[in-house]
Design an enzyme around this catalytic site. Structure first.
Site, PDB file in Angstrom:
ATOM      1  N   LYS A  13     -15.981  49.912 -27.833  1.00 32.04           N
ATOM      2  CA  LYS A  13     -16.823  50.073 -29.033  1.00 32.04           C
ATOM      3  C   LYS A  13     -15.981  50.036 -30.311  1.00 32.04           C
ATOM      4  O   LYS A  13     -16.336  49.378 -31.269  1.00 32.04           O
ATOM      5  CB  LYS A  13     -17.572  51.421 -29.000  1.00 32.04           C
ATOM      6  CG  LYS A  13     -18.543  51.591 -27.866  1.00 32.04           C
ATOM      7  CD  LYS A  13     -19.361  52.862 -28.026  1.00 32.04           C
ATOM      8  CE  LYS A  13     -18.547  54.142 -27.951  1.00 32.04           C
ATOM      9  NZ  LYS A  13     -17.863  54.374 -26.664  1.00 32.04           N
ATOM     10  N   ARG A 153      -3.847  58.961 -26.749  1.00 31.96           N
ATOM     11  CA  ARG A 153      -4.738  59.999 -27.262  1.00 31.96           C
ATOM     12  C   ARG A 153      -4.692  61.196 -26.324  1.00 31.96           C
ATOM     13  O   ARG A 153      -4.668  61.020 -25.111  1.00 31.96           O
ATOM     14  CB  ARG A 153      -6.184  59.459 -27.318  1.00 31.96           C
ATOM     15  CG  ARG A 153      -6.570  58.966 -28.689  1.00 31.96           C
ATOM     16  CD  ARG A 153      -7.899  58.308 -28.710  1.00 31.96           C
ATOM     17  NE  ARG A 153      -8.989  59.080 -28.130  1.00 31.96           N
ATOM     18  CZ  ARG A 153     -10.278  58.714 -28.217  1.00 31.96           C
ATOM     19  NH1 ARG A 153     -10.597  57.608 -28.848  1.00 31.96           N
ATOM     20  NH2 ARG A 153     -11.211  59.448 -27.670  1.00 31.96           N
ATOM     21  N   ARG A 164     -15.152  63.040 -19.561  1.00 25.23           N
ATOM     22  CA  ARG A 164     -15.844  62.253 -20.598  1.00 25.23           C
ATOM     23  C   ARG A 164     -16.826  61.275 -19.957  1.00 25.23           C
ATOM     24  O   ARG A 164     -17.916  61.037 -20.483  1.00 25.23           O
ATOM     25  CB  ARG A 164     -14.818  61.513 -21.463  1.00 25.23           C
ATOM     26  CG  ARG A 164     -14.080  62.466 -22.403  1.00 25.23           C
ATOM     27  CD  ARG A 164     -12.782  61.887 -22.907  1.00 25.23           C
ATOM     28  NE  ARG A 164     -12.962  60.728 -23.758  1.00 25.23           N
ATOM     29  CZ  ARG A 164     -12.013  59.809 -23.975  1.00 25.23           C
ATOM     30  NH1 ARG A 164     -10.833  59.910 -23.384  1.00 25.23           N
ATOM     31  NH2 ARG A 164     -12.258  58.806 -24.759  1.00 25.23           N
TER      32      ARG A 164
END
Ligand code: AMP
Length: 211
Positions: A13, A153, A164
């Site tokens: 995305k 990250r 997640r």
């Protein structure tokens, strides 16, 4: 054009939103980026959000909705925007309808095995947020776009990634049907080259049915 990019974590995305923002001249609004900046700057929102991001859980709806409502009021969003990472629950999507109904939701579809591989091998630029993968760019030491340092990250470790994806399947995947029922959904196959996916997204936007 007001666009929502849907897709699981790691579907691409952010990459697609950045390219689309450049070609369409409308801003990318990434709630994940907003939270990471708030955490880095130690703001009250950042302090509240950190514990959620660290474990891969969703920041409470009321916090996210307020931030998005304020961001979409800014002048650069007047001609349209690309939402990346918002909405993530049906309640957020309903709140968005009240703030500023979107024209189109594009779901970037990628299988779970691929998502885990992408996320756990992902490196992001500390400066501009561009994404790379250890396997495909092993020789790249700095960001190809701005020369920034590449880092993993903190929420891209396997345990947090699994959480997640669980959160995505339970809370965010229902948005695919939500936008389908509104006649606003387009699905693109996200298991292809970045340029091919971008090409398909641009074609969707240029097609007469999506103005
Ligand atoms: P992302 O960069 O989109 O993967 O988002 C990173 C993290 O930010 C997520 O795992 C959540 O903790 C938080 N986050 C981002 N967007 C939202 C949202 N719309 N609702 C709740 N939490 C969010």
């Amino acid at each position: 054009m007001k666009i929502v990019l849907l897709g699981a974590p790691g579907a691409g995305k952010g990459t697609q939103a950045r390219l689309l923002s450049e070609s369409a001249g409308i801003p990318q609004v990434s709630t994940g980026d907003i939270f990471r900046a708030a955490i880095k700057n130690g703001t009250p929102v950042g302090l509240e959000a950190k514990a959620y991001l660290d474990r891969g859980a969703l920041v409470p709806n009321e916090v996210v909705v307020k931030i998005v409502a304020e961001r979409l009021k800014e002048e650069d969003c007047a001609g349209g925007f690309i939402l990346d990472g918002f909405p993530r629950t049906v309640a957020q999507a309903e709140a968005l309808e009240g703030i500023c109904p979107v024209d189109l939701a594009i779901d970037i579809a990628v299988g779970e095995e691929d998502l885990i591989r992408r996320l756990t091998g992902r490196l992001v630029c500390k400066n501009c947020g561009a994404s790379f993968h250890r396997d495909t760019t092993p020789s790249v030491k700095a960001c190809e776009h701005c020369g920034g340092e590449l880092v993993q990250r903190p929420d891209d470790n396997l345990e947090t990634v699994r959480n997640r994806l669980k959160v995505y399947n339970e809370q965010t995947a229902p948005l695919i049907d939500y936008y389908r029922q509104k006649g606003k959904l387009e699905v693109v196959n996200g298991e292809r080259k970045v340029e091919d996916i971008q090409g398909e997204i641009l074609k969707i936007l240029q097609s007469g049915s999506r103005k």
